[in-house]
Design a protein around this motif. Structure first.
Motif, PDB file in Angstrom:
ATOM      1  N   PRO A  80     -33.889 -68.581  38.949  1.00  0.00           N
ATOM      2  CA  PRO A  80     -32.623 -69.149  38.692  1.00  0.00           C
ATOM      3  C   PRO A  80     -32.478 -70.311  37.991  1.00  0.00           C
ATOM      4  O   PRO A  80     -33.063 -71.232  38.347  1.00  0.00           O
ATOM      5  CB  PRO A  80     -31.840 -69.076  40.173  1.00  0.00           C
TER       6      PRO A  80
ATOM      7  N   ASP B  50     -31.673 -65.055  28.200  1.00  0.00           N
ATOM      8  CA  ASP B  50     -32.983 -65.396  28.693  1.00  0.00           C
ATOM      9  C   ASP B  50     -33.900 -64.264  28.563  1.00  0.00           C
ATOM     10  O   ASP B  50     -33.464 -63.052  28.349  1.00  0.00           O
ATOM     11  CB  ASP B  50     -32.809 -66.067  30.465  1.00  0.00           C
TER      12      ASP B  50
ATOM     13  N   ASN C 245     -34.515 -62.782  34.631  1.00  0.00           N
ATOM     14  CA  ASN C 245     -33.609 -63.720  35.407  1.00  0.00           C
ATOM     15  C   ASN C 245     -34.390 -64.052  36.579  1.00  0.00           C
ATOM     16  O   ASN C 245     -34.173 -63.867  37.585  1.00  0.00           O
ATOM     17  CB  ASN C 245     -32.563 -63.127  35.800  1.00  0.00           C
TER      18      ASN C 245
ATOM     19  N   ASP D 164     -27.755 -65.651  38.520  1.00  0.00           N
ATOM     20  CA  ASP D 164     -28.629 -65.273  39.538  1.00  0.00           C
ATOM     21  C   ASP D 164     -28.855 -66.165  40.459  1.00  0.00           C
ATOM     22  O   ASP D 164     -30.047 -66.415  41.275  1.00  0.00           O
ATOM     23  CB  ASP D 164     -29.978 -64.725  38.963  1.00  0.00           C
TER      24      ASP D 164
ATOM     25  N   THR E 260     -27.983 -61.964  30.683  1.00  0.00           N
ATOM     26  CA  THR E 260     -28.362 -61.856  32.045  1.00  0.00           C
ATOM     27  C   THR E 260     -27.137 -62.864  32.871  1.00  0.00           C
ATOM     28  O   THR E 260     -26.775 -63.506  32.390  1.00  0.00           O
ATOM     29  CB  THR E 260     -29.623 -62.817  32.499  1.00  0.00           C
TER      30      THR E 260
ATOM     31  N   GLY F 173     -34.085 -68.814  33.909  1.00  0.00           N
ATOM     32  CA  GLY F 173     -34.594 -67.570  33.054  1.00  0.00           C
ATOM     33  C   GLY F 173     -35.795 -67.053  33.689  1.00  0.00           C
ATOM     34  O   GLY F 173     -36.057 -66.957  34.796  1.00  0.00           O
TER      35      GLY F 173
END
Length: 448
Positions: A378, A372, A375, A54, A51, A381
């Motif tokens: 933040p 993770d 997402n 984020d 991922t 995960g």
């Protein structure tokens, strides 16, 4: 000399720097074998990529001057405080809201794990895979929640005609629903992809076992009293935070290869901090009936109530301190709730065994080369990344209550007796009366 220069200018491959050509084993994660690599072509290509970042843009700008290590520390800290605040809010809203939140978390965790399977094997376009996965989730939830409603709200079920019929044939209906899904799976089998489809059938059922069954146990713990829900979950949260803090500032010795960032310093520091936290939290909560009383349905008010006479577990008692400790702290006795002693067992499990749920999840993620599960949060995960230890803890608490705490519940017995036919009630009354006369607790009719 010219021949020597030619040889030096044309070095064999084995003399090159190791950085230029990494061995094949280093290109794989720990535990991946040749068969794993070969299976990638069979299962439809490479697994999903890790991922991406984020982190909210606001936090990115505010923490832009920090190193990645400290930036991650602040992001995790801020989001952790936000999640703890949300946890306090749903506790304030009561057990019914908590039950709905548990169900929402269960559905989200199931979606994250099923999505990983879908992303890994999507090239085959397996028919009905996602539809059947969610159908089986519906069937299993219908079975477990039906059992819970019948067990804890027996009077309400018996009073309403539709609920009484559903309760009477609940297990047959559940089996029929599952059997329908089973037949749909058999009909969806596609030639040349049989083995892969059975892999995914097993994937769905293992996910149901891990996620749905454990969330059902969490709800059972909640109905035994909110303290059996809040203290174990809080101990896992505390251990996660304190192990991270001790590991961040003092960690030097790696703990396990599955999680390279975990350290012995964090593991040990988290253990002592969690045990102390469990004792303090248990002391604070044991004095309030809203936390210690089981959740029951009140027929008169047609509502759920949390009110009772506290059991011995939640009444202060005096304990003698061992002589060895008396010489150190100069106390001979201490007043504490018996539940605090049980909290030591809960916090110890949360610290020593609970992290293995996280290690299991780490191994799962490494097997599929993902960072993770999702997402969603933040710095943390997915939801499953935060609840991987909670599910293991829920099973332990349920087993612990059944083994050492729970006894016969008089109110449930009376509810079931009132649902019997009059002749059955008379028979039970005469049997119980004869038993009490034999025990000498009632006078016989002849003596009277």
């Amino acid at each position: 000399m010219s021949e020597l220069r030619q040889r030096l200018g044309r070095e064999p491959d084995g003399a090159r720097e190791p950085e230029e050509k990494e061995p094949e084993s280093e290109n794989k994660l720990d535990g991946e074998t040749a068969s794993d690599s070969e299976s990638k072509s069979e299962f439809g290509g490479a697994p999903p990529a890790p991922t991406s970042d984020d982190t909210p843009e606001v936090l990115n700008r505010a923490l832009s001057n920090l190193s990645s290590r400290w930036k991650n520390w602040w992001v995790r800290g801020i989001l952790t405080l936000a999640m703890i605040a949300f946890f306090f809010i749903i506790i304030y809203l009561g057990p019914m809201v908590l039950m709905m939140i548990v169900m929402c978390v269960q559905i989200k965790c199931f979606q994250e794990i099923i999505t990983i399977g879908y992303n890994v094997y999507r090239s085959y376009e397996l028919p009905w895979f996602r539809t059947l996965s969610w159908y089986f989730l519906l069937c299993v939830n219908y079975f477990f929640y039906g059992e819970t409603v019948t067990d804890y709200f027996f009077t309400l079920v018996q009073r309403e005609e539709p609920l009484r019929i559903l309760s009477k044939y609940h297990r047959f209906i559940s089996f029929a629903l599952y059997l329908t899904g089973f037949c749909m799976f058999v009909l969806s089998l596609v030639k040349k992809h049989y083995r892969l489809q059975f892999y995914m059938f097993g994937w769905t059922h293992v996910t149901l076992l891990i996620v749905v069954t454990q969330s059902h146990l969490i709800i059972h713990n909640l109905f035994e009293g909110m303290i059996w829900f809040i203290v174990p979950i809080s101990c896992v949260i505390c251990n996660d935070i304190m192990a991270y803090m001790f590991g961040f500032f003092f960690g030097r010795t790696p703990l396990i290869k599955l999680s390279p960032k975990k350290t012995w310093e964090g593991f040990i520091g988290g253990f002592f901090a969690t045990v102390l936290f469990g004792l303090l939290l248990s002391y604070l909560m044991s004095g309030y009936r809203c936390f210690t009383c089981p959740v029951e349905f009140n027929n008169d008010s047609n509502s759920f109530t949390v009110d009772c006479e506290p059991s011995e577990l939640f009444q202060l008692q005096e304990y003698n301190i061992p002589l060895v400790i008396q010489s150190v702290i100069c106390w001979k006795t201490v007043r504490m709730y018996p539940f605090q002693i049980h909290s030591i067992a809960l916090s110890t499990f949360a610290s020593l065994i609970g992290p293995f749920g996280g290690f299991f999840a780490s191994g799962f993620k490494r097997a599929f080369k993902i960072k993770d599960f999702a997402n969603t949060i933040p710095g943390h995960g997915g939801i499953m990344d935060r609840f991987d230890c909670q599910y293991l803890m829920a099973t332990f608490v349920n087993v612990y209550i059944a083994s050492f705490i729970r006894g016969p519940n008089p109110s449930k017995l009376i509810q079931q007796l009132l649902a019997l036919r009059p002749d059955q009630q008379v028979h039970i009354f005469n049997t119980l009366k004869a038993h009490l006369v034999d025990k000498g607790m009632l006078a016989s009719s002849e003596d009277a």
